[in-house]
Design an enzyme around this catalytic site. Structure first.
Site, PDB file in Angstrom:
ATOM      1  N   ASP A 117      -7.981  -8.659  59.678  1.00 60.23           N
ATOM      2  CA  ASP A 117      -7.359  -8.734  61.000  1.00 60.23           C
ATOM      3  C   ASP A 117      -7.906  -9.917  61.793  1.00 60.23           C
ATOM      4  O   ASP A 117      -7.410 -10.222  62.868  1.00 60.23           O
ATOM      5  CB  ASP A 117      -7.607  -7.440  61.786  1.00 60.23           C
ATOM      6  N   ASP A 121      -0.028  -0.031  55.142  1.00 65.97           N
ATOM      7  CA  ASP A 121      -1.295  -0.082  55.877  1.00 65.97           C
ATOM      8  C   ASP A 121      -2.106   1.207  55.660  1.00 65.97           C
ATOM      9  O   ASP A 121      -1.571   2.226  55.186  1.00 65.97           O
ATOM     10  CB  ASP A 121      -0.968  -0.266  57.372  1.00 65.97           C
TER      11      ASP A 121
HETATM   12  C1  DGJ Z   1      -3.838  -2.972  61.034  1.00 71.45           C
HETATM   13  C2  DGJ Z   1      -3.316  -4.193  60.360  1.00 71.45           C
HETATM   14  O1  DGJ Z   1      -4.350  -4.905  59.770  1.00 71.45           O
HETATM   15  C3  DGJ Z   1      -2.567  -5.056  61.361  1.00 71.45           C
HETATM   16  O2  DGJ Z   1      -2.137  -6.228  60.751  1.00 71.45           O
HETATM   17  C4  DGJ Z   1      -1.412  -4.273  61.911  1.00 71.45           C
HETATM   18  O3  DGJ Z   1      -0.490  -4.007  60.904  1.00 71.45           O
HETATM   19  C5  DGJ Z   1      -1.926  -2.984  62.523  1.00 71.45           C
HETATM   20  N1  DGJ Z   1      -2.746  -2.243  61.613  1.00 71.45           N
HETATM   21  C6  DGJ Z   1      -0.777  -2.126  62.972  1.00 71.45           C
HETATM   22  O4  DGJ Z   1      -1.174  -0.913  63.423  1.00 71.45           O
END
Ligand code: DGJ
Length: 726
Positions: free
Chosen positions: A550, A480
């Site tokens: 997201d 991430d």
């Molecule tokens: C952002 C990501 O897009 C989410 O899927 C998740 O992993 C969060 N970060 C976790 O902090």
């Protein structure tokens, strides 16, 4: 060979499967662009030279065409700064004496079979040498000694050319590279629309189409990553091009940092497109004898509309960009803990997820953010990559063993390029974060960025990760990246090299990713940046899939997935079924089936009907895997053009199966619904697997499906799966 050079008229001709690209060594060694478009057999293309001739305020070179030549009025193969061309320049070098005039002319060239690797950077690779040929054209500035090599790789059986540029300081004095775009492409007219993908967090990659206008139109990022806001993709398509018809030229930058794509229409109504590292936040010191290599641009030509362009990108990315075991091997169907638990989990809760998911046929549990340091929310612990044993009682290995014990795979989350001010690592090494002297750092999501340009920092992060991953057999890693870079600087770079920081950061990230993929070649990596904030071909080189957004609302996802599909294949687009209540679980699955497919919900909270629905969806995932992951995509009704319905289909490469999906976004005002399918074999018969009805491919594509009366409530959807009748 896909490349030829006619030594009489000194024309280079580059032939892909469907296109010809040509340029000429003109008088005095100027490289003049001649043609890019549908394939033509002729090799005397000099007639394509279009130029405005003399114009009062366009400077001329008297040694060329008796003074009738101006770089300002000619299609320059690679435009440079300060030597008579006032339009967008692809290259600018600040010379030792302080000026930034650069004027490169042809010196020599070589044509080689295959495609040399780009050092330390992602790039398209070949599966066999015969797939492509490479042309390297050396040009030089006779005054400064800058040697500029233009590199073109031409795919023989794909409509694809890649380009990049190398600059070597051939003098004995320092030079400062101020801009180096990876490609410059000239078009004789302005009769094109510009397509690009804009967005923001949770709304990535919407399509913007605008007619070219006089002046400069551009997109860029200076966030340190490619970002949510603009994708490093741009296409020029002929006016009124559709999904099926018209010409489209697609450009995609294989890079994950600051980029710019600029298109200029000049006074003679011709068009220049350049794409590369954003010069606004870039500079590079070139000491004598040193070389800078730009990242690569992928260029695709289609005369089958936008759809043809997209399918060409999908094919070349699946075959020549994605690497490793998971390029071809079927990927495990996963469930991710994020939306189910956020930071609130322990080993028992995760194991309960795994057990319940296993019952439904799901194959892998991914433990998202929150397993390390003291991380119970997003305020701490990035950089402290050791297991939080309060949460994972018994340690990580014990949990992973239990999950493996029930026949499930296990995945883990990392954010390696970040550091929390509230972390042991930061306390020990405050200078390891990206920062500039005497200035407080901005925070975003309570975190700083760690300085990936530093080898010692990368070594530390790698060793921490290696320690965990080598002690525990983890099958998948989600990488991430949850903020962008401000106060960009490194404690180790001298002042004159601080401008190199952004590019060095990206190279550092690539190096770390490369080390990780080499150390754990069987581990599947999924990239992510707060959803799809680094959804670019550079990242696909290291991870075969990227979390698309997201936003898991299936209706919102439509624009995101349609936009992403302009150049990225479904097999790369992370897409999950979440607990979002906007639609029923079937529509959520029908939309997620476009991508990698998986779940992002608490499996223990599913009601009985949804629990049974998931079991069916899991079967469908396996049934449709080949067609969705390896097939051709046809966008039938796009949400950018239709506010009511969206529809798309996948057709397998051998045309033996097809999956059609339609989603009702908002109830249409009318009831009749006919839709023509695409991509089938017109002479074959296809069975609708749900009804047993058999239709010819010709009927389905010409008369279409009559779907009048199908569910039309908001958020409803349906699929049709066709198989060929033998
Ligand atoms: C952002 C990501 O897009 C989410 O899927 C998740 O992993 C969060 N970060 C976790 O902090």
């Amino acid at each position: 060979m896909a490349i030829s050079f006619n030594s009489e008229n000194r024309i280079f001709k580059l032939d892909t499967s469907n296109a010809t690209y040509a340029f000429q060594v003109f008088e005095a060694g100027y490289l003049i662009h001649l043609y890019y478009g549908a394939k033509i057999p002729d090799d005397n293309l000099a007639a394509f030279y279009y130029h405005g001739g003399f114009a009062s305020f366009s400077p001329s070179r008297w040694e060329v065409e008796n003074g009738n030549f101006s770089p300002d009025m000619s299609p320059m193969e690679y435009s440079t700064e300060g030597a008579g061309d006032f339009r967008l320049s692809a290259l600018a070098i600040r010379n030792a004496n302080g000026d930034n005039t650069t004027d490169v002319r042809y010196v020599s060239h070589k044509i080689i079979a295959g495609k040399p690797d780009l050092p330390a950077m992602p790039h398209l690779y070949l599966n066999s040498e015969g797939e492509a040929d490479t042309l390297e054209v050396l040009t030089e500035d006779a005054v400064t000694g800058a040697k500029v090599t233009l590199v073109y790789t031409v795919f023989r059986n794909k409509p694809v050319i890649t380009r990049h540029v190398r600059v070597e300081n051939g003098s004995d004095r320092r030079m400062d590279l101020e801009r180096i775009y990876s490609c410059c492409v000239e078009f004789p007219t302005m009769d094109y629309d510009m397509y690009h993908l804009y967005g923001r967090w949770s709304k990535e990659r919407s399509l913007q189409v605008r007619p070219l206008a006089h002046g400069i139109q551009s997109i860029c990022s200076k966030r340190g990553s490619s970002g949510h806001y603009h994708n490093p993709f741009v296409a020029l398509a002929t006016k009124n091009a559709t999904e099926q018809y018209g010409e489209a030229y697609g450009f995609n930058f294989v890079y994950s940092g600051n980029f710019a794509a600029e298109v200029e229409v000049d006074s003679s109504c011709s068009t220049r497109l350049i794409m590369g590292i954003n010069p606004e936040s870039f500079g590079w010191v070139l000491e004598p004898g040193s070389t800078f290599v730009s990242p690569e641009v992928v260029m695709v030509y289609s005369n089958e509309g936008l759809g043809g362009m997209s399918r060409a990108f999908h094919d070349v990315y699946r075959e020549n960009l994605v690497r490793g075991r998971w390029k071809t091997e079927k990927r495990p169907l996963l469930i991710n803990s994020w939306e189910a638990a956020f930071f609130d989990f322990d080993a028992e809760k995760l194991f309960a997820f795994a057990e319940r998911a296993k019952e439904m046929g799901i194959e892998m549990l991914v433990m998202d953010d929150g397993w390390f340091g003291k991380r119970d929310d997003d305020t701490t612990s990035l950089g402290d990559w050791f297991v939080n044993e309060k949460k994972l009682q018994g340690g990580l290995k014990s949990l992973v063993d239990r999950v493996h014990g029930i026949g499930m795979k296990f995945g883990i989350w990392y954010e390696p390029e970040m550091i929390s001010p509230e972390s042991e690592l930061y306390k020990a090494h405050p200078d390891w974060c990206v920062h500039v002297a005497n200035r407080a750092n901005s925070v975003a999501r309570h975190q700083y960025v760690i300085d990936m340009s530093r080898q010692d920092v990368r070594d530390n992060i790698f060793e921490q990760m290696y320690g965990v991953l080598s002690a525990t057999p983890v099958d998948y890693l989600k990488w991430d990246f949850n903020r962008n870079i401000t106060e960009a600087g490194s404690a180790l770079l001298p002042p004159e090299r601080q401008k190199e920081f952004f590019h060095r950061f990206v190279l550092g990230t690539y190096e770390l990713m490369g080390r990780l993929t080499e150390a754990f070649p069987d581990m599947l990596i999924e990239n992510c940046s707060g959803g799809g904030g680094r959804f670019d071909p550079g990242m696909f080189y290291y991870s075969p899939q990227i979390w698309c957004s997201d936003n898991t609302d299936p209706i919102e996802r439509l624009t995101i997935q349609f936009g992403s599909s302009l150049c990225y294949p479904g097999s790369c687009m992370g897409a999950h079924v979440s607990a979002c209540q906007r639609t029923d679980i079937d529509t959520r699955a029908n939309v997620a089936m476009w991508g990698t497919f998986g779940y992002e919900l608490d499996p223990c909270k599913l009601n009985e009907a949804d629990y049974e629905a998931v079991k069916v969806q899991v079967k469908e995932y396996h049934r449709y895997y080949n067609v969705t992951h390896n097939g051709d995509l046809y966008r039938l009704i796009t949400p950018f053009e239709n506010a009511h319905r969206a529809a798309w289909m996948f057709v397998s490469k051998d045309k033996s199966e097809a999956l059609f999906t339609a989603v009702v976004m908002r109830r249409p005002e009318y009831e009749a619904f006919f839709i023509r399918l695409q991509g089938l074999d017109p002479n074959a018969m296809y069975r609708d697997e749900a009804t047993g009805e058999v239709y010819s491919g010709a009927l389905l594509m010409n008369a279409g499906l009559n779907l009048t009366g199908t569910p039309i409530t908001d958020g409803s959807s349906f699929t049709k799966y066709f198989t060929i009748v033998k």
